[in-house]
Design an enzyme around this catalytic site. Structure first.
Site, short mmCIF file in Angstrom:
data_model
loop_
_atom_site.label_atom_id
_atom_site.label_comp_id
_atom_site.label_asym_id
_atom_site.label_seq_id
_atom_site.Cartn_x
_atom_site.Cartn_y
_atom_site.Cartn_z
N GLU A 256 71.18 21.03 -5.94
CA GLU A 256 70.93 20.41 -7.25
C GLU A 256 72.15 19.55 -7.52
O GLU A 256 73.21 20.06 -7.82
CB GLU A 256 70.81 21.48 -8.34
CG GLU A 256 69.74 22.52 -8.10
CD GLU A 256 68.35 21.96 -8.25
OE1 GLU A 256 68.20 20.84 -8.76
OE2 GLU A 256 67.40 22.63 -7.82
N CYS A 295 73.52 18.46 -16.41
CA CYS A 295 72.91 17.74 -15.28
C CYS A 295 71.63 17.04 -15.70
O CYS A 295 71.21 16.08 -15.08
CB CYS A 295 72.62 18.70 -14.15
SG CYS A 295 71.64 20.11 -14.68
P1 NAP Z 1 81.68 19.83 -7.26
O1 NAP Z 1 83.06 19.40 -7.23
O2 NAP Z 1 80.78 19.38 -6.19
O3 NAP Z 1 81.70 21.42 -7.35
C1 NAP Z 1 80.56 22.19 -7.41
C2 NAP Z 1 80.80 23.54 -6.78
O4 NAP Z 1 81.08 23.39 -5.38
C3 NAP Z 1 82.00 24.26 -7.34
O5 NAP Z 1 81.74 25.64 -7.39
C4 NAP Z 1 83.08 23.97 -6.32
O6 NAP Z 1 84.10 24.93 -6.32
C5 NAP Z 1 82.28 24.04 -5.06
N1 NAP Z 1 82.88 23.38 -3.93
C6 NAP Z 1 83.63 22.26 -3.91
N2 NAP Z 1 83.99 21.95 -2.64
C7 NAP Z 1 83.43 22.91 -1.85
C8 NAP Z 1 83.43 23.15 -0.45
N3 NAP Z 1 84.05 22.35 0.40
N4 NAP Z 1 82.79 24.23 0.01
C9 NAP Z 1 82.14 25.06 -0.83
N5 NAP Z 1 82.11 24.88 -2.16
C10 NAP Z 1 82.74 23.81 -2.67
O7 NAP Z 1 80.95 19.40 -8.59
P2 NAP Z 1 81.58 19.30 -10.03
O8 NAP Z 1 82.20 17.99 -10.14
O9 NAP Z 1 82.35 20.52 -10.34
O10 NAP Z 1 80.23 19.35 -10.87
C11 NAP Z 1 79.73 18.28 -11.59
C12 NAP Z 1 78.54 17.71 -10.90
O11 NAP Z 1 77.53 18.70 -10.80
C13 NAP Z 1 77.92 16.59 -11.69
O12 NAP Z 1 77.74 15.49 -10.84
C14 NAP Z 1 76.59 17.13 -12.15
O13 NAP Z 1 75.59 16.14 -12.25
C15 NAP Z 1 76.27 18.14 -11.15
N6 NAP Z 1 75.43 19.19 -11.70
C16 NAP Z 1 74.16 19.28 -11.30
C17 NAP Z 1 73.33 20.25 -11.82
C18 NAP Z 1 71.91 20.40 -11.37
O14 NAP Z 1 71.26 21.38 -11.70
N7 NAP Z 1 71.39 19.48 -10.62
C19 NAP Z 1 73.84 21.15 -12.77
C20 NAP Z 1 75.14 21.01 -13.18
C21 NAP Z 1 75.94 20.03 -12.64
P3 NAP Z 1 85.54 24.64 -7.00
O15 NAP Z 1 85.26 24.42 -8.44
O16 NAP Z 1 86.30 25.86 -6.73
O17 NAP Z 1 86.04 23.41 -6.33
#
Ligand code: NAP
Length: 676
Positions: A256, A295
């Protein structure tokens, strides 16, 4: 300072070393430190597989559902504690309600949906049996059984509670243990909730583990029996999807990601109509709830060009009434972004969108906008942009500013509205505000394939609408393309994401015994005792009676017509009935056949059968003429004891035959039957 702990292999474990400091979104003060250094990720996976999975698979679907309900009730008792801590994430009470009570509500919803729609057993039967042979001795049936590995749930920072619970609920019902990894930024709230869950002792040991911090080498241990779900940025998602072990072992992966969701105002929704006002409210709500860090938030407001100016003006006025500040203070309607870093990030994204759009409202420059902000907090005022040529500009469709930001994009006709919406390249949700159902239908046909969910808003449903931005447990959440291509929730569909579908082949008797659901052609058990004299504990699938015969006369048909008032010509007029392509003359009422059949199979004295609560799949197959006879074959098809009642549901296969052995009617009778 509090150091967050992970819950690993039945113990709370602190990561080695200090770790990353997590700060309050409101005043920048340190809330906790986080690190998963030193965790044995392989051991966690093994623990889930060897302890959690077997314990869960011992329970039936309904027992798991009752466990979830019990858990939800306990979490509700702690909700104020969650609300208090949630403030540090920048959330208002309303924002937190979505996260905390919305999340707990998902447990309740899954619990009741499972008990209504799934059997009280260990495997889920998908659809009807498939006849595979001429004589009916060889059949097929699709069934689902739980994956025997672990589900790893990697969540985004914006919903620390809901994000965990909306994934945990269907996984748990499926009978699969979870390892939850919240985003570091707000993991303190997830950690608190998991503490309360573990303390409650309600979940079987090993069914839930928590990683606070990075996931280390966790994904190296994934197999075909595991599933990884990810919510977050497309960049991270792509990295996980490309992980060599994930690819080599065909590990299930649900993503997602970000989404440039649209809301489209219909050409009929001119200023002064209820739909125009609803639209302004909805766009404002989506920009300000969770400070736009949702999101599903509306990023593109696609409106008729002729009234684009009115929309902008109305939004300016409405956004000017938002009260930004510490959610703990009275009257505040919009809190902060999750962190200071987010402020810089969102500002940068706005600059990127503004390469081909103009900023038409920036709350930061609005002298009238009430603001009560600390310099240390991650506060940000709403920003509205206008993109005059949305078919020619990429930025508005490519760049996600994950904050209180939206761009108005005008269209000239329906085809253009569709083309603009599709430039989002696949979204979680879009909404259409119109009172013209022809426009709504054109939009559904035009953009449906680009969306996981479409909401059509108008005056008729406004007061009860759950709104553009709310994913619901009963409906799917997820979208194609840019939104990640994943699908979550959607009621029982969401449970099946954690189960394997297998096509079984065999004899009807074997398949009935294996699945616990009797199918036609399987052995029937005709015993001395009428099945209505048996309690739900004594009944077996296949328990059956073949009744005596009843001849149906013309008097029966006329009596039934008189009594019920149903004088349809096929029952009453020989010539007219004959002229009908299906009948050779007057025929008995279908409802008479059903009633007369009950007269044959029912055992009338008080006993374990408590009530008939309906029929399903009723078909009238061969017309019954006066002088024909009926006879009923009545067989116990499925037994579903209720966990919390002293009765359960019994479904009976009912076949009504004529004197030639032809099937006149077939259906399932549904009864409630007492336990022993
Ligand atoms: P992100 O940086 O991709 O992080 C998301 C999750 O992935 C976090 O738990 C993060 O952990 C983890 N993560 C990061 N690098 C990783 C790796 N190499 N291996 C495993 N896990 C890893 O996203 P964000 O910036 O926090 O979130 C915002 C984005 O999420 C926005 O673009 C939003 O649109 C999207 N979003 C989508 C939905 C949906 O349902 N489609 C819902 C909410 C948000 P750490 O925090 O420990 O780095």
């Amino acid at each position: 300072m509090q150091q967050l702990k992970s819950y690993s292999c039945g113990e709370w474990v602190a990561g080695e070393g200090g770790g990353l400091t997590l700060c309050s979104a409101i005043d920048g003060s340190a809330v906790a430190e986080i690190s998963s250094k030193g965790l044995d990720f392989r051991a966690m996976v093994e623990y889930a597989r060897s302890v959690g999975g077997p314990a869960l698979r011992l329970l039936t679907f309904h027992q798991r559902a009752m466990t979830l309900k019990e858990l939800a009730l306990v979490l509700m008792q702690h909700k104020e504690e969650f609300y208090r801590l949630s403030r540090a994430t920048g959330a208002t009470r309303n924002d937190s309600w979505i996260d905390i009570e919305g999340g707990i509500g998902t447990l309740f919803a899954y619990s009741s949906k499972c008990r209504r729609e799934m059997p009280n057993g260990h495997l889920y039967i998908d659809g009807e049996p498939e006849l595979l042979s001429r004589n009916g001795t060889f059949m097929g049936q699709h069934v689902y059984t739980p994956l025997q590995g672990v589900a790893v749930h990697i969540n985004a920072f914006n919903f620390p509670c809901w994000g965990m619970l909306e994934k945990l609920a269907p996984t748990f019902i499926a009978g699969v243990p979870s390892i939850v990894k919240p985003a570091s930024q707000t993991a303190y709230l997830t950690e608190l909730m998991v503490r309360r869950i573990i303390e409650s002792g309600i979940l079987p040991e090993g069914s839930l583990q928590l990683i606070c911090g990075s996931v280390g080498d966790l994904l190296d241990h994934m197999t075909c029996q595991d599933a990884v779900t990810f919510t977050g940025s497309a960049t991270t998602g792509l990295r996980l999807r490309r992980h060599p072990v994930m690819m080599r072992n065909s590990v299930r992966f649900t993503m997602e990601a970000d989404s440039l969701n649209a809301s489209i105002l219909g050409p009929d929704a001119l200023p002064g109509t209820p739909e125009f006002d609803l639209y302004i409210e909805e766009v404002t709500r989506e920009m300000t709830v969770k400070c736009g860090q949702k999101c599903t938030a509306i990023r593109r407001a696609i409106v008729p060009r002729a009234i684009a100016g009115d929309v902008i003006e109305a939004l300016r006025r409405r956004l000017g009434k938002v009260i930004i500040g510490d959610p703990g203070r009275e009257g505040v309607t919009m809190g902060a972004l999750a962190s200071k870093d987010q402020c810089d990030e969102v500002r940068q994204r706005i600059a990127e969108i503004a390469r081909s759009s103009e900023i038409v409202y920036d709350g930061a420059d609005d002298p009238g906008l009430p603001q009560d902000l600390s310099d240390q907090g991650a506060f940000m005022a709403p920003v509205l942009l206008y993109c005059d040529r949305p078919l020619k500009s990429r930025d508005v469709h490519d760049v996600e500013a994950f904050g209180p930001v939206c761009t108005v994009a005008p269209y000239d006709d329906t085809a253009q509205a569709i083309a603009i919406a599709k430039l989002g390249q696949g979204s979680l949700v879009s909404s259409v505000f119109t009172y013209d159902d022809a426009f709504a239908r054109a939009m559904v046909l035009g953009i449906g394939a680009w969306h996981g969910r479409l909401l059509i808003g108008n005056r008729d449903c406004a007061s009860e609408s759950t709104g553009h931005g709310s994913p619901l447990p009963a409906l799917i959440h997820g979208g194609p393309g840019r939104a990640g291509g994943g699908q979550e929730m959607g009621g029982v569909r969401g449970v099946l994401h954690y189960m394997q579908c297998t096509a079984l082949q065999g004899s009807p008797t074997t398949l009935s015994n294996v699945t616990g659901k009797w199918m036609r052609g399987a052995q029937r058990l005709e015993r001395e005792v009428h099945p209505f004299r048996k309690t739900i504990d004594e009944l077996e699938i296949g328990d059956s009676i073949v009744t005596g015969r009843r001849k149906v006369s013309l008097e029966d048909i006329e009596h039934f017509a008189e009594f019920s008032g149903d004088r349809f010509y096929a029952h009453m007029d020989e010539a007219a009935a004959k002229a009908n392509p299906f009948f050779e003359g007057r025929v008995a009422h279908g409802y008479f056949i059903v009633s007369a059949a009950a007269g044959l199979f029912v055992d009338p004295a008080p006993g374990p059968v408590l009530a008939n609560y309906g029929l399903e799949n009723l078909r009238f197959l061969t017309p019954l003429n006066p002088g024909d006879e009926i006879q009923v074959q009545f067989t116990c098809k499925q037994i579903t004891p209720r966990e919390t009642e002293d009765y359960g549901e019994v479904r009976w296969d009912t076949q009504v035959m004529n004197q030639h052995g032809e099937l006149v009617a077939a259906y399932d009778v549904l009864t409630l039957v007492a336990k022993g």
